[in-house]
Design an enzyme around this catalytic site. Structure first.
Site, mmCIF file in Angstrom:
data_model
loop_
_atom_site.group_PDB
_atom_site.id
_atom_site.type_symbol
_atom_site.label_atom_id
_atom_site.label_comp_id
_atom_site.label_asym_id
_atom_site.label_seq_id
_atom_site.Cartn_x
_atom_site.Cartn_y
_atom_site.Cartn_z
ATOM 1 N N ASP A 231 12.072 14.493 -22.558
ATOM 2 C CA ASP A 231 10.920 14.004 -23.321
ATOM 3 C C ASP A 231 11.335 13.530 -24.712
ATOM 4 N N ARG B 129 2.450 10.370 -28.391
ATOM 5 C CA ARG B 129 2.517 9.152 -27.585
ATOM 6 C C ARG B 129 1.410 8.208 -28.013
ATOM 7 N N LYS C 23 13.703 -1.035 -15.185
ATOM 8 C CA LYS C 23 12.944 -1.876 -16.127
ATOM 9 C C LYS C 23 13.896 -2.643 -17.056
ATOM 10 N N TYR D 35 4.421 -1.627 -21.682
ATOM 11 C CA TYR D 35 3.260 -0.750 -21.801
ATOM 12 C C TYR D 35 3.672 0.568 -22.428
ATOM 13 N N PHE D 36 2.801 1.103 -23.262
ATOM 14 C CA PHE D 36 2.986 2.470 -23.733
ATOM 15 C C PHE D 36 2.318 3.393 -22.694
ATOM 16 N N TYR E 262 14.517 4.939 -12.765
ATOM 17 C CA TYR E 262 13.288 4.156 -12.950
ATOM 18 C C TYR E 262 13.381 3.324 -14.231
ATOM 19 N N SER F 30 8.054 -1.356 -19.711
ATOM 20 C CA SER F 30 7.597 -0.039 -20.162
ATOM 21 C C SER F 30 8.241 0.315 -21.497
ATOM 22 N N ALA F 31 7.555 1.138 -22.260
ATOM 23 C CA ALA F 31 8.113 1.660 -23.506
ATOM 24 C C ALA F 31 9.360 2.488 -23.247
ATOM 25 N N THR F 32 9.576 2.865 -21.992
ATOM 26 C CA THR F 32 10.761 3.654 -21.642
ATOM 27 C C THR F 32 12.058 2.908 -22.013
ATOM 28 N N LEU G 205 0.823 -1.218 0.000
ATOM 29 C CA LEU G 205 0.000 0.000 0.000
ATOM 30 C C LEU G 205 0.860 1.274 0.000
ATOM 31 N N LYS H 225 7.249 4.113 -9.452
ATOM 32 C CA LYS H 225 7.175 4.436 -10.890
ATOM 33 C C LYS H 225 7.347 5.910 -11.243
HETATM 34 P P1 NAD Z 1 0.878 2.079 -9.016
HETATM 35 O O1 NAD Z 1 1.834 2.860 -8.183
HETATM 36 O O2 NAD Z 1 -0.527 2.578 -9.106
HETATM 37 O O3 NAD Z 1 0.814 0.575 -8.516
HETATM 38 C C1 NAD Z 1 1.942 -0.097 -7.991
HETATM 39 C C2 NAD Z 1 1.494 -0.859 -6.763
HETATM 40 O O4 NAD Z 1 2.618 -1.556 -6.227
HETATM 41 C C3 NAD Z 1 0.967 0.052 -5.649
HETATM 42 O O5 NAD Z 1 -0.251 -0.473 -5.147
HETATM 43 C C4 NAD Z 1 2.069 0.029 -4.581
HETATM 44 O O6 NAD Z 1 1.553 0.180 -3.286
HETATM 45 C C5 NAD Z 1 2.658 -1.364 -4.821
HETATM 46 N N1 NAD Z 1 4.059 -1.521 -4.407
HETATM 47 C C6 NAD Z 1 5.128 -0.738 -4.721
HETATM 48 N N2 NAD Z 1 6.238 -1.234 -4.157
HETATM 49 C C7 NAD Z 1 5.873 -2.352 -3.476
HETATM 50 C C8 NAD Z 1 6.560 -3.295 -2.669
HETATM 51 N N3 NAD Z 1 7.872 -3.193 -2.432
HETATM 52 N N4 NAD Z 1 5.859 -4.307 -2.118
HETATM 53 C C9 NAD Z 1 4.525 -4.438 -2.323
HETATM 54 N N5 NAD Z 1 3.817 -3.575 -3.056
HETATM 55 C C10 NAD Z 1 4.485 -2.543 -3.633
HETATM 56 O O7 NAD Z 1 1.509 1.936 -10.478
HETATM 57 P P2 NAD Z 1 0.860 1.436 -11.832
HETATM 58 O O8 NAD Z 1 0.698 2.600 -12.713
HETATM 59 O O9 NAD Z 1 -0.287 0.556 -11.565
HETATM 60 O O10 NAD Z 1 2.074 0.594 -12.415
HETATM 61 C C11 NAD Z 1 2.137 -0.823 -12.262
HETATM 62 C C12 NAD Z 1 3.406 -1.334 -12.924
HETATM 63 O O11 NAD Z 1 3.400 -0.962 -14.292
HETATM 64 C C13 NAD Z 1 4.699 -0.779 -12.340
HETATM 65 O O12 NAD Z 1 5.673 -1.783 -12.356
HETATM 66 C C14 NAD Z 1 5.062 0.332 -13.313
HETATM 67 O O13 NAD Z 1 6.436 0.590 -13.305
HETATM 68 C C15 NAD Z 1 4.606 -0.281 -14.613
HETATM 69 N N6 NAD Z 1 4.328 0.720 -15.657
HETATM 70 C C16 NAD Z 1 3.416 1.714 -15.409
HETATM 71 C C17 NAD Z 1 3.158 2.666 -16.394
HETATM 72 C C18 NAD Z 1 2.175 3.780 -16.131
HETATM 73 O O14 NAD Z 1 2.156 4.742 -16.893
HETATM 74 N N7 NAD Z 1 1.319 3.716 -15.127
HETATM 75 C C19 NAD Z 1 3.825 2.603 -17.622
HETATM 76 C C20 NAD Z 1 4.731 1.567 -17.842
HETATM 77 C C21 NAD Z 1 4.972 0.626 -16.851
HETATM 78 C C1 UD1 Z 2 6.396 9.171 -18.641
HETATM 79 C C2 UD1 Z 2 7.787 8.704 -18.362
HETATM 80 C C3 UD1 Z 2 7.893 7.238 -18.707
HETATM 81 C C4 UD1 Z 2 6.860 6.443 -17.941
HETATM 82 C C5 UD1 Z 2 5.482 7.010 -18.225
HETATM 83 C C6 UD1 Z 2 4.466 6.355 -17.361
HETATM 84 C C7 UD1 Z 2 9.241 10.652 -18.602
HETATM 85 C C8 UD1 Z 2 10.291 11.304 -19.446
HETATM 86 N N1 UD1 Z 2 8.750 9.497 -19.096
HETATM 87 O O1 UD1 Z 2 6.142 8.999 -20.026
HETATM 88 O O2 UD1 Z 2 9.171 6.747 -18.403
HETATM 89 O O3 UD1 Z 2 6.889 5.071 -18.311
HETATM 90 O O4 UD1 Z 2 5.461 8.407 -17.920
HETATM 91 O O5 UD1 Z 2 3.193 6.753 -17.763
HETATM 92 O O6 UD1 Z 2 8.879 11.135 -17.546
HETATM 93 N N2 UD1 Z 2 2.860 16.634 -20.953
HETATM 94 C C9 UD1 Z 2 2.517 17.976 -20.967
HETATM 95 N N3 UD1 Z 2 2.114 18.564 -19.798
HETATM 96 C C10 UD1 Z 2 2.029 17.862 -18.621
HETATM 97 C C11 UD1 Z 2 2.376 16.490 -18.618
HETATM 98 C C12 UD1 Z 2 2.802 15.912 -19.799
HETATM 99 O O7 UD1 Z 2 2.574 18.622 -21.997
HETATM 100 O O8 UD1 Z 2 1.674 18.449 -17.594
HETATM 101 C C13 UD1 Z 2 3.266 15.978 -22.218
HETATM 102 C C14 UD1 Z 2 4.689 15.440 -22.192
HETATM 103 O O9 UD1 Z 2 5.583 16.387 -22.677
HETATM 104 C C15 UD1 Z 2 4.552 14.230 -23.120
HETATM 105 C C16 UD1 Z 2 3.099 13.793 -22.989
HETATM 106 O O10 UD1 Z 2 2.407 14.887 -22.395
HETATM 107 O O11 UD1 Z 2 4.748 14.645 -24.448
HETATM 108 C C17 UD1 Z 2 2.931 12.566 -22.126
HETATM 109 O O12 UD1 Z 2 3.615 12.788 -20.900
HETATM 110 P P1 UD1 Z 2 3.502 11.778 -19.667
HETATM 111 O O13 UD1 Z 2 2.073 11.473 -19.413
HETATM 112 O O14 UD1 Z 2 4.322 12.309 -18.557
HETATM 113 O O15 UD1 Z 2 4.130 10.422 -20.224
HETATM 114 P P2 UD1 Z 2 5.574 10.154 -20.885
HETATM 115 O O16 UD1 Z 2 6.464 11.318 -20.770
HETATM 116 O O17 UD1 Z 2 5.331 9.594 -22.234
#
Ligand code: NAD
Ligand code: UD1
Length: 338
Positions: free
Chosen positions: A298, A233, A155, A179-180, A151, A126-128, A34, A86
């Site tokens: 970015d 994106r 990955k 994931y994108f 971060y 992640s797409a990162t 949590l 994250k």
């Molecule tokens: P989130 O923060 O909403 O969910 C992560 C969950 O993991 C949370 O409930 C947190 O409490 C739990 N957690 C973190 N560290 C922990 C630990 N040591 N032990 C037990 N629980 C732990 O994030 P999300 O957006 O749901 O992302 C899920 C996964 O997807 C992550 O690995 C993230 O890096 C990856 N990911 C997310 C995105 C995005 O944009 N949301 C994009 C690419 C990859």
């Molecule tokens: C970001 C992370 C990426 C991560 C992902 C999770 C960076 C450089 N990359 O991706 O590693 O996996 O989040 O979702 O941080 N934008 C604005 N104004 C804002 C916020 C964003 O213009 O207030 C623009 C950004 O410039 C970007 C787009 O919106 O072009 C998407 O941004 P964001 O949602 O932060 O995602 P990423 O940067 O793609």
């Protein structure tokens, strides 16, 4: 009923995936500390599916606690490992915390899977990992680039660790899901993303401006070499993303040992302005914005080729963008009322 361990299942993507798994007939046990989520997510999941997932309040970095949690759930057929920190910017400030949390968690999970002979792992990548790609769209063959944050580096390292573990253990199978940009919420508005403080990501920032929590959206740059000058994106609905995990679990049941990798995106790039317009159009709410300078780090444009997921998993992103905008807004309105 087949049991699946979902680490991080109270979080944004994990909670939607738990709903999808339950709806597909799986029995879900969530392991979560949590750190970035709330316990009432379990009740909200139950309101949607009729079943409260089992829950272990456990930190995945705690080796003994994780061992006990696995011992109680040794009948699981697989693990979906979401648990991670994250926030990209925070990871630059606190690299040790990020490496420790994200990598020790993974090592503990892999160790216990081996100890209890649990064969299948799905990992949230992640797409990162593609950095700034030379060609678009990116396929799973597109070369990885050096990560630009701790971060992102967790990955890249996690993917390597999993591949090495699978190569050394003929009983293990892995699916790495890249994931994108996940956006949106469950159509019920009962679960969604809970950003911590000022959102870094675009979608929650837009919905907070719409709700009057933030005055205006800062759009980071309009001078990119893209069709309208704004960054591009691949925004993927979180419910579609959740379905891909169910498809991955089914795929693994008949997969040869080894590691499979899939991009999860729509295959379509949208610019920041196109997303803002889509939100306004779907919800009727105007978004006040200002164009500001570029955000360091970015990538100008990235979107997925998701053909492999279609071919092997039978999965495609199917949610209409306007439905995604509406669900994001419904969720924001629900949490703003609290
Ligand atoms: P989130 O923060 O909403 O969910 C992560 C969950 O993991 C949370 O409930 C947190 O409490 C739990 N957690 C973190 N560290 C922990 C630990 N040591 N032990 C037990 N629980 C732990 O994030 P999300 O957006 O749901 O992302 C899920 C996964 O997807 C992550 O690995 C993230 O890096 C990856 N990911 C997310 C995105 C995005 O944009 N949301 C994009 C690419 C990859
Ligand atoms: C970001 C992370 C990426 C991560 C992902 C999770 C960076 C450089 N990359 O991706 O590693 O996996 O989040 O979702 O941080 N934008 C604005 N104004 C804002 C916020 C964003 O213009 O207030 C623009 C950004 O410039 C970007 C787009 O919106 O072009 C998407 O941004 P964001 O949602 O932060 O995602 P990423 O940067 O793609």
């Amino acid at each position: 009923m087949q049991k699946i361990i979902v680490t991080g299942g109270c979080g944004y993507i994990g909670s939607h995936t738990t709903v999808a798994l339950q709806n597909a007939g799986y029995n879900v046990v969530i392991f979560d500390n949590l750190a970035n989520s709330r316990i009432d997510t379990l009740d909200r999941i139950a309101e949607i599916t009729g079943t409260r997932p089992d829950f272990e309040h456990v930190d995945c970095t705690d080796t003994n606690a994780i061992q006990n949690a696995f011992a109680k759930n040794s009948d699981a057929i697989g693990v979906i490992h979401f648990a991670a920190l994250k926030a990209v910017g925070e990871s630059v400030q606190k690299p040790i915390e990020y490496y420790k949390n994200n990598l020790i968690s993974l090592l503990n999970i892999l160790e216990q899977m081996s100890a209890f002979d649990i064969k299948n792992i799905v990992f949230s990548s992640s797409a990162t990992v593609y950095g700034t790609p030379d060609t678009l769209p990116v396929t799973e063959q597109t070369p990885l680039q050096p990560a630009t944050s701790p971060y992102g580096q967790t990955k890249v390292m996690a993917e390597t660790i999993i591949r090495d573990a699978v190569a050394a253990n003929s009983n293990l199978r892995a699916v790495l899901l890249r994931y994108f940009n996940p956006i949106g919420a469950h159509p019920s508005g009962k679960i969604g993303e809970l950003p911590n403080g000022v959102p870094n990501n675009l979608m929650p920032y837009i919905t907070q401006v719409a709700a009057g929590i933030r005055e205006k959206l800062n759009i980071f740059g309009n001078d990119y070499e893209t069709r309208d000058g704004f960054c591009i994106r691949d925004y993927i609905d979180v419910n579609d993303l959740a379905d891909a995990h169910v498809a991955a679990m089914r795929y693994m049941e008949q997969m040869q040992n080894g590691t499979a990798i899939f991009n999860l995106g729509t295959g379509r790039g949208l610019s920041v302005m196109e997303l803002v317009n889509a939100f306004e159009h779907a919800t009727g709410v105007k978004i006040k914005y200002e164009i500001t300078s570029r955000r360091p780090g970015d990538v100008p444009a990235i979107w997925a080729c998701a053909d492999l997921a279609k071919e092997k998993l039978g999965w495609v992103a199917k949610t209409d963008l306007s439905d995604t905008m509406k669900s994001a807004w419904r969720w924001q309105q629900n949490i703003s009322e609290k």
